[in-house]
Design an enzyme around this catalytic site. Sequence first.
Site, mmCIF file in Angstrom:
data_model
loop_
_atom_site.group_PDB
_atom_site.id
_atom_site.type_symbol
_atom_site.label_atom_id
_atom_site.label_comp_id
_atom_site.label_asym_id
_atom_site.label_seq_id
_atom_site.Cartn_x
_atom_site.Cartn_y
_atom_site.Cartn_z
ATOM 1 C CG ASN A 8 -1.883 1.128 1.265
ATOM 2 O OD1 ASN A 8 -1.837 2.017 0.409
ATOM 3 N ND2 ASN A 8 -2.758 1.126 2.253
ATOM 4 N NE ARG A 60 -6.377 1.224 -0.170
ATOM 5 C CZ ARG A 60 -6.507 2.273 0.610
ATOM 6 N NH1 ARG A 60 -5.502 2.674 1.353
ATOM 7 N NH2 ARG A 60 -7.648 2.916 0.660
ATOM 8 C CG HIS A 98 -13.383 2.652 2.911
ATOM 9 N ND1 HIS A 98 -14.179 3.632 3.448
ATOM 10 C CD2 HIS A 98 -12.116 2.984 3.233
ATOM 11 C CE1 HIS A 98 -13.444 4.530 4.068
ATOM 12 N NE2 HIS A 98 -12.171 4.159 3.949
ATOM 13 N NE ARG A 134 -10.908 11.872 4.123
ATOM 14 C CZ ARG A 134 -10.802 10.591 3.822
ATOM 15 N NH1 ARG A 134 -11.707 10.004 3.093
ATOM 16 N NH2 ARG A 134 -9.765 9.898 4.240
ATOM 17 C CD GLU A 152 -9.289 -1.565 4.329
ATOM 18 O OE1 GLU A 152 -8.826 -1.103 5.379
ATOM 19 O OE2 GLU A 152 -9.688 -0.852 3.392
#
Length: 408
Positions: A7, A93, A182, A243, A386
């Site tokens: 990642n 990823r 996601h 956010r 993940e």
Amino acid sequence: MKILVINSGSSSIKYRLFDMTAKTVLASGLVEQIGEQQSRLIHQTRNDRGDMAESVKTEAVADHRAGFERIGAALTESGALTDPRELSAIGHRVVHGGEEFRNPTLINPKVIDTIRRLSPLAPLHNPANLLGIEVAMQSAPQVPQVAVFDTAFHQSLPQKAYRYAIPQDFYETHQVRRYGFHGTSHSYVARQAAKMLDRPLDRLNLITLHLGNGASASAVKGGKSIDTSMGMTPLEGLIMGTRSGDIDPAIIFYLKKKTGLAGDEIETLLNKHSGLKGICGANDMRAVEKQAQEGDRRAQLAIEMVCYRIKKYIGAYYAVLGRLDALVFTAGIGEKSPLIRAGCCRGMAHLGIEVDSEKNNRKGKEAFDIQSENSGVRILVIPTKEEYEIAKQTIGCIQNRFESESAP
Ligand code: AMP
């Protein structure tokens, strides 16, 4: 079968090495602050007792290439890998796959070009993901490399859910639409939920809530995402660490006129200084909960707002699905905050959603359920994995490729 998952961010590379036959993590870690004087390499590997032991090195790592070399050295020095050729594949990823990538994809120069072309849709992420891909391809050219996209799981959204009500031309010419993110997490926990319920995934209606620093909700019908809260970018939807999630778009023009802030300054404001941080000054939910407990009104309001927004999405997706079999909580906050889980489900007994407070206060690394005896809907807490999902999808991709190559 060893699979390395990468990642790659703008100043860091995270990695995890799996033995997929034994279903274990052999090593994991990250190189962070790449390009700065003091980069850090944190490496975890199994010791003789089978526990994960951590080592930390601080030294300058000039760029991603040097970072990848350090990772290779850490893996071989710790004995997790003797040679890169031991790797069956490397899974990367990649945040944005646009409409081009619906599935994990074997990387070749054309795929790299397409990911680069999609960069304007994810300017903070795709270029950084590409850096990781390019150095890994140069360092281990003999190993198949697969891109696994955060957006891919949501490519099943129907047009009525993914289109914005703006002139069609902006969709056709500029690809303005909902993509969702996601995806590996939502798809992993949906499959795990089916196992927990002991029912086939293709018959289940689920709402999956990935509540971490970034947060998103998905309506999953028969194993397919049919709606999701993040949009063209990861800014839309739920209230997150920094956010804003959903706001009236007219606020942006109002702020421009009133404050003289430029467009990119407002973008930074909404991405980096809003959400929990904007409401109460802290972006980490543990700190927010502590402040709230100590009587800080702003932190209490932040928690109320976060739960209220999630509850609205649960209601909306419940209506869209028609019947709800399970509500699934995952990621840092979803897995570890009984307060937020209870807050999102409060006052929904009439919809068959009711939390048992004793079960909700359980702690554990394994999945567990938290619904009361009266709750018609199962409420599940499922740790997301993940990287493991990326490794699984990577294997699926290379096996398909070899199967199709050997087909007559
Ligand atoms: P993630 O992005 O999935 O790593 O999740 C990060 C978020 O999970 C941060 O807001 C953390 O504060 C939050 N988190 C982690 N542990 C806890 C906990 N025990 N209670 C509440 N929030 C937590």
